[in-house]
Design an enzyme around this catalytic site. Sequence first.
Site, mmCIF file in Angstrom:
data_model
loop_
_atom_site.group_PDB
_atom_site.id
_atom_site.type_symbol
_atom_site.label_atom_id
_atom_site.label_comp_id
_atom_site.label_asym_id
_atom_site.label_seq_id
_atom_site.Cartn_x
_atom_site.Cartn_y
_atom_site.Cartn_z
ATOM 1 C CB SER A 1 57.101 -16.076 62.319
ATOM 2 O OG SER A 1 58.144 -15.669 63.099
ATOM 3 C CB SER B 1 60.677 -17.783 61.593
ATOM 4 O OG SER B 1 59.560 -18.134 61.865
ATOM 5 C CE LYS C 1 58.273 -21.046 60.028
ATOM 6 N NZ LYS C 1 57.552 -19.934 61.070
#
Lengths: 524, 496
Positions: B186, B162, B75
């Site tokens: 997330s 996210s 990420k």
Amino acid sequence: MRRSFLQLSTNNIANRATKRWFSSIKRPGDWESIIGLEVHAQISTESKLFSGGATAFGAPLNSLVTFFDAAIPGTLPVLNKKCVEAAVLTAMALSCEINPVSWFDRKHYFYSDLPSGFQITQQRKAIANKGELQFVVYNPSIHKQPYYAKSKIQQLQLEQDSGRSLHVPSGNRSLIDLNRAGIALMEIVFEPDLKDGEEASALVKELCLILERIGTCSCRMEEGALRVDANISVNRKGLPLGTRTEVKNISSIRSIVNAIEFEVERQISELEKGRRIVNETRGYDAQTKQTVPMRDKEERQDYRFMPEPNLPPLKVTYDPGSTDSKTVNIAKLRSRLKELPEVTRKRLMKQFGLKLETAIMIVNTPGFLPYFQSVMKNIDSNLGLRTANFIAVEILSELNKNNLTLNDCMIDPDKLGELIKILDDQTVNFIKATEIMQLLLKGDNRSPLQIVKDENWMQVTDSGAIMSACEDVLKENPNLVMKFKNSGKSKLMNQLIAKVKTKTGGKYNMQQVADTVEKLLKNS
Amino acid sequence: MMATLPHNIKEAVRLVANGAVGKTQLAEASVFRIREAGHLNAFTFVTAKKDLSKQNGSKTPPTRPRLEGVPIAVKDNFCVSQMPTTCGSKMLYSFVPPYTATVVQKLVDAGAIIIGKTNMDEFGMGNGTVDSIFGPTKNIWGLEKYRCSSLSFDDWHVPGGSSGGSAVAVASGLCLGALGSDTGGSIRNPASYCGVYGLKPTYGSLSRYGLIPLVNSMDVPGVLSRTVDDCAVLYDVIKGLDSSDSTSVQIPTTDSIPSEDGIVKNIRIGLPKEYACDGMSPEIISCWREVASLLEKDGANVLEVSLPHTKYSIVCYSVLNPCEVASNMARYDGVRYGHRSHKKGLDSTESLYAQTRHEGFNSVVRGRILAGNYFLLKRNYDKYFIQALKIRRLITNDFNNVWKSECDLLLTPVTLTTAPTYSEFIQWDNRKQSSVQDFCTQPANMAGLPALSIPIKLSMSGLPISLQLIGPRFSEARIFQVAKRIENVVNFKHCK
């Protein structure tokens, strides 16, 4: 008008007597001043409070900056145990209560030398509270005699230092050096319980002695290792405290007195003119010796304090038997606590029969104490006063001429001890003793006794020899003798004594010479 | 060049170990597939082919390089030296960190190859991977419905967020595992929408060093994978104490890989009644019941429990999150790194800061900074921040109470619905997006508990439905055992 030395000194005493009684600087009318100090002391560890960044002073700009110090995203603080130990040691030396658990908080404000936008400090619970520092106030040019005062400590907290901004007026630029960013600070907050600038300066001097002694801060104010802010207010006797101002950026011991005394006088003068004092932050300008309002600190800041989520609670234990090396252990640190300056003074007074003033001089003068102690190691303790005075008056004044301290003194302590001994047992007189000292300072390798032998400087105390030398000088100077008889001026007698000294090469016992000259003059 | 990657890490490691494929061959295939799947917009940076072989561990390789040659995506809020790390924000668009996050380094040390950085909502503030400077990421599931030409789509399902980029990368077989981060859901939210496993480990069980923070007291790095075993091996590689993160703790280094059949028997599984909240889709409720009875059939003790403060979690989070955000974002001033405004006439440090921050942050981030600073004002601190901390304690106590006497694990839904479409999603404002999306995931972050999103089945409309196991602190191994059993029984078919 010419005044004799005697007159000068009596005037001084008279001055002292009227200007001060025993304590604070006199204020006009019935004004009083109250001062509270906040001291920021950089902890002298090799690395910073929360990073491995080095802390050396004077390194090239931005060369001691780790990723954390520059607030590179994703980096985290890791508490430096050595800083905690230094804070605990300091707290012990200042008789503080040490909190078994304390916390770190974030204090937010935007400033270019604060890379993360917040300072990690201790707001909710500091590592230590409620201490007390006793100190001697003694400025020989002001105080008739030393007196003790004390200041209470509200708290001692650990926090990060900021970087430094340099504003370049041309081109309207600011330059930033982050070497200092993240160095550990102990903020020591004192209660407002001081009367004047002299007390404040005495407090800071004592604090410096303590911190240097236990090795937690270099206290080099010129390097910014110790910084003082003063909260100052004035009031009329018997009335409540006035509005205070905070004076920041006081960066030398001398400035402490000057800044505070300027600010006190300014406040009194403002109030007497019917104006009000506003609660503000002022800076001290050492050049103009004035305090001036600091514009960027005018706005009241809300620091939006918040717990530092990346650091667990700071725990300190007291457990003599513990083998846990991760937790800071008060019991283990206690052995590292050295004799504190005030204890040393008391010990010196007792051990060597010294007056407080002498003990203060020994303890407070850089390098004096260790040097004094090594000299005294091999000689009788009743020579302490003589040794202290000889060092203070003769050696220090020579060193001062060359801007040196006793730390740089070339004379081997054992040799000085021998010199004091032969001075004390009358082997040499004071004049020759100082000459030997001069030789030693210049690097003469011989022992003092050897010098005495080689140079034939043995003191002459034979009264017959002294008598005949004095008689010769009086005979050779009939004019001076005549003038003395007519006027009785001691100055003239001193001239005759000086002539005996020159004539005899300075090795005669001068007290006997003076007595003999006086006797001869009286009887002739 | 391999056309597709092996199905999972276990297979991949076997292929590399027996020499069937070269050490960088899987990573090369992965990078190739990422380029092919550019329309998904899952990646913000892809490692150049020539750089794949240059990733060497910092230490002497372990006797058993457990992830030798395995392509892993990271990420874009984990710092990786030499790779841009943007957090999906204009503020860090040009930022290349000078160091590598601990968890990433551990993957590399274990032989994994980082094939790129994945898209995310700006600084992790979102649930759709729609608020990124790189544009939205598209969920692979259901995408065929919306294709109108080779590269453009009328609409699509959001991947959740996210960590949406990581979830899509794993779900669509672009790589074999991915790192994500989970502050309020997330990892689990996009894992659920994309039909992959998503683990949010126990707070403190691994290092946050190098993870650009959203909410320090809740952020946890975690993993997304295609199987429970993969999830466990990735977790085992990255877990553990790190001297660079003072909130990480010493945990046993024993493996948490589950047994082949998993273990369910006599495990007490609680179903918290508060999680059947308003707006929960009936399909998800019935899936929840199905799996519960399935576990019961396998010998688990299933019971209803109560976590009475669940409904306050979101509102509590909506205070704590902005406070830490306001604080953490204060460093982005354009002075040392990142975006810096070049607007003319900025004649003071303050005006440079203000303009830089206005340009660099999107409206969601700016809104949270404002809210956080408001909550932290001296006059508001007790009213909001302290109050929220008290609620947080109550939520934690809820969990502690059920662990103490009632159950070993909790089984709950992850999201209220399956993945909404982009057009639906952007009609809601960011606050509503998160209040709906985080309801079931948020409490575990409040209490620092481990939680795993497990893909179960497809909905009537062909979108993944997932469930979540939550356990006491450091109970990852037990969660994997039960998850393994579920995996074996439901036999969820991955998209690619």
